[in-house]
Design an enzyme around this catalytic site. Structure first.
Site, PDB file in Angstrom:
ATOM      1  CB  THR A  31      -0.895   0.041   1.242  1.00 59.39           C
ATOM      2  OG1 THR A  31      -0.053   0.231   2.384  1.00 59.39           O
ATOM      3  CG2 THR A  31      -1.646  -1.251   1.413  1.00 59.39           C
ATOM      4  CD1 TRP A  80     -15.575  12.920  16.791  1.00 56.72           C
ATOM      5  CD2 TRP A  80     -15.723  11.258  15.308  1.00 56.72           C
ATOM      6  NE1 TRP A  80     -14.866  11.866  17.292  1.00 56.72           N
ATOM      7  CE2 TRP A  80     -14.943  10.823  16.407  1.00 56.72           C
ATOM      8  CE3 TRP A  80     -15.942  10.377  14.254  1.00 56.72           C
ATOM      9  CZ2 TRP A  80     -14.383   9.554  16.470  1.00 56.72           C
ATOM     10  CZ3 TRP A  80     -15.390   9.116  14.319  1.00 56.72           C
ATOM     11  CH2 TRP A  80     -14.608   8.700  15.411  1.00 56.72           C
TER      12      TRP A  80
END
Lengths: 551, 551
Positions: B187, B448
């Protein structure tokens, strides 16, 4: 070098392939989706999962534990679905009892499977009354009163719904070895006692995934999608209702359970819930079609997978005329069952006759299934649509054995392939067609004659009303075909008359020249089994002695 | 009681879940089906399976064996597909090299994966030239000349096609442990060296089965059926091209490999082979749409699954106007990748806007996938379409670890769930929507704030041309949002102007009151990454020191 393996860390979580994990994600994507039982119950998947916990709790209270067999005798119901999950999820073994067997055979299967707890619908109380004395391992019977208020039998330790309501929904299910046995049931063989097969958690999860894959064309095969409404019309005691209740639950589709099959109720449920996907044997499809014709019910858009016995072109065409999407599938008790599904590869391009021909074939093999057609030495015969061989199989979900029967298991797995005892052809595009049962095929002069094909020919002969063909031993040819016929009134068929269509088929190359008959019998009627099939076993017993037929 | 297990007999055959078994049955149902490579090659599955054997034979001759890493550097090709099968089927590990990484990082991944044999397309010879001195484990490089007749580099031990033609098609593949590693790749993290993930045979077989299942509605989701023609438009080095080459092969569909992505070639292949199913990132979809608009090519009936980054409604709608069936999917390198696919649950009943909204969501989770959205203590947040939490996952095919990196693996699997670091909502019907990256989310006053939502609001403010929002540490609130904006020419935005749309969103309940900005910066242009995304890492480095912003 050795194989390479990954190095999981302490908290890496690897779910085993167990039945419980088929529910993973289902309460996120389908918590409010409905599960319906006749006109009696309708609840959400959220409640369904709670009821799985309750069933496990009540079974535990009744003495169930890991490794124990819990047997169910019920029609197709939401409770059966709960048992499909709760029993295996406890680590116990679900025995789906074939309630159509004679009571002594049911007792035999319960004994053989060592069932210790039974869940029994009230319709089967008389059977349990009769057999309870000879199944001493059974220590608890839960009665399913199914909405009625009658008295429970004295031997019942409680009623399903009452016990469920009182039980905790929070059963502490745990992961365990995916190779543990999850289910067992018995095949009704034509000879001897039923044979038990069993399936592991891993096998059923793989079967569920493979069944969900598009075996056919994406638009032209009757697969189950998440926008379908599912209703089984195959008994849940019969090979996991072909595995579809597990598929439907994994996908989170709306499910409708019809209980005991009654045409009016089935049509009502289909209409009320807009059922779009079902599966059944040809007889049930016929029943549904007749009921629809009488009531004028709309059948449009009802996808039906047909198995159990051959789907005739006439029945398929009749279903299609009513707007149904009818297609055959193939499998057997020993295979979970999924092996193949009929599929249109080229939607829209074919004539109706060709479409029906494709939809009535046994179809294209499912993912991960190896299919071969072989001779008696397990050598491949050509994949040309003509050559016949026994269909033998490999797949990750085939039963490993007949429980406690090594010799039958050895026969089943001879040469490392599961023997279906079905004679099939496979055409170059992969279409499998079952032609005959191995025990019915006639092996003569080094060739295999399809008894069904030969009897279809004989049945069209002048003066013949009905015909069956069996093999008789022959010292020179190995076997020879023998026709047993019912004559039309006032006619006395001759061998030449009977051989008329056979000789034309030989001339055209449609059948081997060894198929020409040299003997036949005339009878008043053909013997039949309890389900109406011609009883070839009886015919063989009566006529298969050589040198006695009319020549 | 102990769990119950079946008793297989000596010849019971249980195929392991290995890559080779994805080919089971394929030569029966699809032997004559075609696999195409650009305008250069077209061959049958029968030849394909032979070439898998040849590739294994030539690799063995080059020194490959069980447990060894064989790395491939190629565009999307039939040869890559052969390697997808041959390398794992030998028990070796296939490394799919990200050819877009800088050469030193490619060298790092080859070293880290201990690659010993390389298969390299001529376009990547310069990279191999540069790195060969620093990858001493590499003992053989097979050159892929791809139809050209130029000279092979001196370090090449042979040419793919020449070696393949000379090699035996009958490689003695054998069954082995399904938990062996089959593939590995790296990755491209935003910090530090790329991290390696690996997948076992079992994981990939299960991933293939789950990907083949209808995640969406049967008629309204762009699934891959056996009557489709498949062409990948996602690099095969990127998470197994999302696993679809394995699905396509298992189903036996016609496959078309486009090589290096060139719009004209892609449109030509689509048209010539009537390609019906592809998958790609939004950028490639845009490229294809532009090419089609220029050439007037017919896009009707082309199903496209879009992943990699968010599918905008505008792009989805544009594809649909051209007759394409465009829908989003979601997954990541660590997840195989399949996690979810967009799906229309109720085909035909929705307005186009609502359909596009559904098709651009991250979708419904695939079978066997557990999804949760959680807070930092791994507690569930409500599944109401509004509450945001980190998406965490379980499934039987998620990577067990980052190779040789215990601390990153521990973080990945914290609490027994794979952490995606994506912030998502899930609505009551199970629709997952990714809202933000965890590292971009702003945690303030116990709430959030979705930075993407907030910057969309700021971007609509008076006088603002472009906007980005990042979190800055705050002693009282934990974090506070900070806007970095580009002003329209001649305008000097004020905090009130910037907060205009934010305050209207607060008033309507669309965003928390803690989102109101108290600081911002004006810049000439926003920093961007090499692929054109706003570089928030750079923004944080430049602006996330508290008390320095314009207040």
């Amino acid at each position: 070098m050795p194989l390479r393996f990954a190095e999981p860390v302490a908290e890496t979580y690897v779910p085993p392939l167990t039945i419980g994990h088929l529910l993973d994600g289902v309460l996120v994507k389908a918590a409010d989706q409905r599960i319906v039982y006749r006109d009696q119950a309708s609840y959400s998947y959220r409640e369904f999962v709670g009821r799985i916990g309750r069933l496990a709790s009540l079974l535990r209270a009744a003495g169930a534990e890991q490794g124990m067999t819990v047997a169910v005798m019920d029609w197709d119901s939401h409770r059966y679905l709960e048992a499909y999950f709760a029993v295996p999820m406890m680590g116990a073994v679900l025995q789906t009892v074939n309630v159509r067997l004679p009571a002594p055979q049911i007792a035999y299967t319960l004994q053989h499977a060592k069932a210790e707890i039974l869940l029994v619908h009230r319709d089967f109380f008389p059977i349990v009354d009769a057999i309870l004395p000879i199944v001493p391992d059974v220590k608890a019977v839960i009665a399913i009163m199914d909405g009625t208020v009658g008295n429970m039998p004295s031997w019942a330790s409680g009623e399903y719904e009452a016990l469920s309501a009182a039980a905790s929904a929070d059963y502490p299910f745990e992961d365990f070895d995916e190779n543990a046995v999850a289910t067992t049931f018995y095949t009704s063989g034509t000879t001897g006692n039923p044979k038990g097969v069993c399936f592991t958690h891993r096998q059923l999860v793989l079967h569920t995934l493979a069944s969900a894959a598009p075996a056919g064309a994406s638009l032209a095969a009757p697969g189950l999608g998440v926008d379908d409404v599912y209703m089984p019309l195959t008994p849940m005691f019969h090979v996991h209702a072909w595995g579809l209740p597990y598929v439907a639950t994994m996908l989170g589709v709306k499910q409708v359970y019809p209980g005991r099959y009654e045409p009016a109720m089935i049509c009502q449920l289909r209409s009320e819930h807009q059922v779009t996907y079902s599966h059944c044997v040809p007889t049930v499809l016929e029943m549904v079609i007749q009921a629809a014709k009488q009531s004028g019910a709309d059948m449009t858009g009802w996808k039906m997978t047909i198995g159990g016995s051959a789907l005739t072109k006439a029945l398929c065409a009749e279903g299609r005329r009513l707007g149904m999407d009818v297609a055959a599938g193939y499998g057997m008790s020993e295979t979970g069952p999924i092996i193949s599904k009929a599929a249109r590869r080229d939607p829209g391009e074919l004539e109706e006759d060709a479409i029906v021909s494709t939809l009535t074939a046994t179809g294209i093999s499912a993912p991960l299934v190896s299919v071969r057609i072989v001779d008696e030495d397990l050598k491949d015969v050509p994949q040309d649509g003509v050559a016949r061989g026994e269909l033998v199989l490999r797949a990750p979900w085939l039963t490993a054995c007949y429980t406690g029967n090594v010799s039958a298991s050895d026969m089943l797995w001879r040469g490392g392939w599961l023997h279906t005892q079905d004679i099939a052809t496979i055409d170059p595009s992969g279409q499998i067609r079952i032609r005959d049962r191995l025990k019915d095929v006639i092996k003569t002069g080094g060739e295999w004659i399809d008894s069904i094909h030969l009897e279809e020919l004989v049945a069209t002969a002048e003066g013949i009303a009905e015909a069956s063909v069996i093999a008789v031993p022959d010292p020179k040819w190995g076997e020879r075909p023998l026709a047993v016929v019912v004559a039309m009134p006032g006619v006395t068929p001759t061998l030449d008359m009977i051989n008329g269509p056979v000789e034309r088929a030989i001339a055209s190359g449609a059948i081997t020249r060894y198929a020409k008959l040299d003997r036949f019998y005339i009878v008043d009627q053909l013997p039949r089994t309890s389900v109406g099939k011609i009883d070839k076993k009886e015919l063989r017993a009566r006529f298969a002695e050589p040198n006695e037929a009319v020549a």
